[in-house]
Motif scaffolding. Structure first.
Motif, PDB file in Angstrom:
ATOM      1  N   TRP A  63       3.110 -19.597  12.156  1.00 54.04           N
ATOM      2  CA  TRP A  63       4.353 -19.056  12.694  1.00 54.04           C
ATOM      3  C   TRP A  63       5.016 -20.037  13.649  1.00 54.04           C
ATOM      4  O   TRP A  63       6.229 -20.215  13.618  1.00 54.04           O
ATOM      5  CB  TRP A  63       4.088 -17.725  13.405  1.00 54.04           C
ATOM      6  N   PHE A  64       4.219 -20.656  14.483  1.00 55.77           N
ATOM      7  CA  PHE A  64       4.768 -21.622  15.421  1.00 55.77           C
ATOM      8  C   PHE A  64       5.336 -22.830  14.671  1.00 55.77           C
ATOM      9  O   PHE A  64       6.417 -23.317  14.990  1.00 55.77           O
ATOM     10  CB  PHE A  64       3.703 -22.081  16.427  1.00 55.77           C
ATOM     11  N   ARG A  65       4.615 -23.318  13.688  1.00 55.38           N
ATOM     12  CA  ARG A  65       5.094 -24.459  12.903  1.00 55.38           C
ATOM     13  C   ARG A  65       6.385 -24.101  12.162  1.00 55.38           C
ATOM     14  O   ARG A  65       7.312 -24.917  12.098  1.00 55.38           O
ATOM     15  CB  ARG A  65       4.028 -24.908  11.906  1.00 55.38           C
ATOM     16  N   ALA A  66       6.466 -22.911  11.619  1.00 51.74           N
ATOM     17  CA  ALA A  66       7.671 -22.487  10.906  1.00 51.74           C
ATOM     18  C   ALA A  66       8.846 -22.366  11.876  1.00 51.74           C
ATOM     19  O   ALA A  66       9.978 -22.804  11.567  1.00 51.74           O
ATOM     20  CB  ALA A  66       7.432 -21.161  10.196  1.00 51.74           C
ATOM     21  N   PHE A  67       8.598 -21.778  13.033  1.00 51.65           N
ATOM     22  CA  PHE A  67       9.649 -21.648  14.039  1.00 51.65           C
ATOM     23  C   PHE A  67      10.128 -23.022  14.499  1.00 51.65           C
ATOM     24  O   PHE A  67      11.326 -23.271  14.604  1.00 51.65           O
ATOM     25  CB  PHE A  67       9.139 -20.835  15.235  1.00 51.65           C
ATOM     26  N   PHE A  68       9.190 -23.910  14.770  1.00 54.10           N
ATOM     27  CA  PHE A  68       9.541 -25.251  15.222  1.00 54.10           C
ATOM     28  C   PHE A  68      10.319 -25.997  14.146  1.00 54.10           C
ATOM     29  O   PHE A  68      11.319 -26.660  14.446  1.00 54.10           O
ATOM     30  CB  PHE A  68       8.273 -26.035  15.605  1.00 54.10           C
ATOM     31  N   ALA A  69       9.916 -25.894  12.902  1.00 56.26           N
ATOM     32  CA  ALA A  69      10.621 -26.568  11.804  1.00 56.26           C
ATOM     33  C   ALA A  69      12.036 -26.011  11.647  1.00 56.26           C
ATOM     34  O   ALA A  69      12.996 -26.764  11.439  1.00 56.26           O
ATOM     35  CB  ALA A  69       9.842 -26.423  10.503  1.00 56.26           C
TER      36      ALA A  69
END
Length: 131
Positions: free
Chosen positions: A8-14
């Protein structure tokens, strides 16, 4: 630290990074298409008008198709007193055309000549300043 490794964090950051890059690209395109040419038109007209004090500009546009800048500037009155709002056309070769006087005094021939100048200037506006 598990949160930083989560999907979730990686998706949000991307997604946030993608939106930021998109915003920068759109801002750069907008500035190079609209803001920079309008600023160049204002600077060129200011230089052509001369005078020590900066002119005030309104409704300045840059027509990309004709490469012509148009708008209104507050310039010194032709009679020598005060300022007046006048329309201008800046051509790609650097030539500046100012709107002719609205009224003409004199006999009928002089008034007809003044109307012909106004008609020619209106034709320049239609052919160069409108999309």
């Amino acid at each position: 630290m598990a949160f930083l490794d989560s999907r979730w964090f990686r998706a949000f950051f991307a997604a946030a990074f993608g939106i930021a890059v998109f915003a920068v690209v759109v801002t750069g395109w907008w500035a190079s298409t609209y803001m920079i040419p309008v600023r160049q038109v204002r600077d060129a007209v200011q230089e052509k008008l001369g005078g020590g004090e900066p002119a005030t500009f309104e409704q300045v546009i840059f027509n990309k198709a004709t490469r012509v800048g148009c708008g209104y500037a507050l310039v010194k009155n032709r009679a020598g007193g005060g300022t007046e709002r006048t329309h201008f056309i800046l051509f790609p070769n650097g030539e500046l055309a100012l709107a002719p006087a609205d009224t003409a005094e004199g006999d009928a021939a002089q008034q007809i000549a003044a109307l012909e100048k106004q008609a020619r200037y209106a034709a320049l506006i239609v052919s160069n300043c409108t999309s």
